[in-house]
Scaffold this motif. Structure first.
Motif, short mmCIF file in Angstrom:
data_model
loop_
_atom_site.label_atom_id
_atom_site.label_comp_id
_atom_site.label_asym_id
_atom_site.label_seq_id
_atom_site.Cartn_x
_atom_site.Cartn_y
_atom_site.Cartn_z
N ALA A 98 0.82 -1.21 0.00
CA ALA A 98 0.00 0.00 0.00
C ALA A 98 0.85 1.26 0.00
CB ALA A 98 -0.92 0.01 1.22
N ILE A 99 0.33 2.29 -0.66
CA ILE A 99 0.87 3.63 -0.58
C ILE A 99 -0.22 4.50 0.02
CG2 ILE A 99 1.78 5.61 -1.84
CD1 ILE A 99 2.69 3.72 -4.03
N LEU A 100 0.06 5.07 1.18
CA LEU A 100 -0.91 5.87 1.92
C LEU A 100 -0.40 7.31 1.99
CD1 LEU A 100 -1.44 3.39 4.89
CD2 LEU A 100 -2.70 3.47 2.72
N GLY A 101 -1.25 8.25 1.66
CA GLY A 101 -0.80 9.63 1.67
C GLY A 101 -1.84 10.61 2.16
N ASP A 102 -1.37 11.75 2.60
CA ASP A 102 -2.25 12.83 3.04
C ASP A 102 -1.42 14.11 3.05
OD1 ASP A 102 -5.20 12.54 4.65
OD2 ASP A 102 -4.17 14.46 4.84
N LEU A 103 -2.10 15.25 2.93
CA LEU A 103 -1.42 16.53 3.03
C LEU A 103 -1.45 17.08 4.46
CD1 LEU A 103 -2.12 18.77 -0.10
CD2 LEU A 103 0.07 17.96 0.78
N ASN A 104 -2.08 16.34 5.37
CA ASN A 104 -2.15 16.75 6.77
C ASN A 104 -0.96 16.13 7.51
OD1 ASN A 104 -2.73 16.86 9.57
ND2 ASN A 104 -4.92 17.04 9.14
N PRO A 105 0.00 16.94 7.96
CA PRO A 105 1.19 16.37 8.62
C PRO A 105 0.87 15.67 9.93
CG PRO A 105 1.16 18.77 8.80
CD PRO A 105 0.07 18.41 7.84
N ASP A 106 -0.19 16.08 10.62
CA ASP A 106 -0.56 15.41 11.87
C ASP A 106 -1.10 14.01 11.61
OD1 ASP A 106 0.21 17.54 13.48
OD2 ASP A 106 -1.77 18.50 13.39
N VAL A 107 -1.88 13.87 10.54
CA VAL A 107 -2.39 12.55 10.17
C VAL A 107 -1.23 11.63 9.80
CG1 VAL A 107 -3.69 11.28 8.40
CG2 VAL A 107 -4.68 13.32 9.44
N VAL A 108 -0.33 12.13 8.98
CA VAL A 108 0.83 11.33 8.55
C VAL A 108 1.67 10.93 9.76
CG1 VAL A 108 2.97 11.39 7.22
CG2 VAL A 108 0.86 12.30 6.23
N ALA A 109 1.88 11.85 10.69
CA ALA A 109 2.66 11.54 11.90
C ALA A 109 2.00 10.46 12.73
CB ALA A 109 2.85 12.81 12.74
N ALA A 110 0.67 10.49 12.83
CA ALA A 110 -0.04 9.48 13.62
C ALA A 110 0.19 8.08 13.06
CB ALA A 110 -1.54 9.80 13.66
N TYR A 111 0.08 7.94 11.75
CA TYR A 111 0.30 6.63 11.13
C TYR A 111 1.76 6.20 11.22
CZ TYR A 111 -4.42 6.36 9.22
OH TYR A 111 -5.78 6.27 9.09
#
Length: 275
Positions: free
Chosen positions: A52-65
């Protein structure tokens, strides 16, 4: 991995309802899974893809994962400490600061998500989280399976990236699940006020073009969006199927304003669906 993994983030516009009621619209087989608007990750945790490739522009969301992926034990320990300290004073103190370490950034995001008003994510013009404290006080939940989430995420690529960059990487047989903010032409929709920077109509057009190109490369596509004539017009072309579905929206503060919203499910190249 057959065990159910409950998403650890509550997300406005999240897709738990979708996997509960419309999982039959998801492909049975695919190569890579690509999700460019990750949020709560309900579809990802339902399908449990190994590649999987998982992405988001929200740095807080990315940090949580990333924090759960790299050190779920330390993250859980941090959340346990935050549970003991939780109060009005601690909430607003935590909201005002962004820690340096990945584990603490991840724990801060999950803590704020679970204790703020209705789990809403909103930032001010300076990019600072500004949602007030809510009524819920549980920081650790019975449904938490950070180890299971970490095991699943172990082989996933997690990126802070624009959606078009990730969609452009999709090739023949990959599955794209795209769940963008529901902006329509003239910006009339139920989620606008929860976004600091709107997902503009130009972004909607850019998304549609990227998905059309991906379909032409042979990618499978499942996308959700507002069931509005302006959005339907972007995908009302050969090769796409459009399905209107309903779901209950519960992010409104006033119960009387919570109602059924009709949403659009956009499918392409999904000949084999999940049972």
């Amino acid at each position: 991995m057959k065990k159910e993994i409950v998403p650890f983030l509550k997300w406005a516009g999240g897709k738990r309802w979708f996997v509960q009621s419309h999982a039959d619209k998801l492909p049975r087989t695919f190569n890579r899974y690509i999700e460019p608007f990750l949020g709560g990750g309900s579809v990802y945790f339902y399908l449990k893809p190994r590649n999987a490739i998982l992405g988001d522009l929200n740095p807080d969301v990315v940090a949580a994962y990333q924090g759960i992926k790299e050190n779920w034990q330390s993250l859980r320990t941090s959340l346990l400490s935050r549970q003991k300290k939780h109060s009005d004073e601690y909430f607003y103190k935590t909201r005002a600061k962004t820690p340096a370490s990945l584990t603490e950034r991840a724990a801060r995001m999950i803590y704020l998500n679970r204790t703020c008003f209705n789990g809403i994510y909103r930032v001010n013009r300076n990019g600072q989280f500004n949602v007030p404290r809510g009524s819920k006080n549980e920081v650790l939940l019975d449904s938490d399976d950070f180890k299971g989430a970490s095991d699943l995420l172990a082989d996933a690529v997690i990126r802070l990236a624009d959606f078009e960059v990730l969609i452009n990487e999709a090739t023949d047989g990959d599955l794209i699940f795209a769940d963008p903010p529901y902006t329509v032409r003239h910006n009339y929709n139920g989620f606008v006020k929860y976004n600091e920077v709107l997902f503009s109509w130009a972004d909607q057009e850019r998304l549609a073009k990227a998905l059309i190109r991906a379909r032409e490369r042979g990618a499978q596509i499942v996308a959700t969006n507002a069931n509005h004539h302006s959005v339907r017009g972007l995908y009302d072309i050969e090769g796409f199927e459009l399905h209107a579905v309903s779901r209950f929206s519960s992010i409104s503060a006033a119960g009387a304003s919570r109602r059924q919203f009709e949403e659009l499910v956009i499918l392409a190249n999904t000949n084999k669906r999940a049972e």
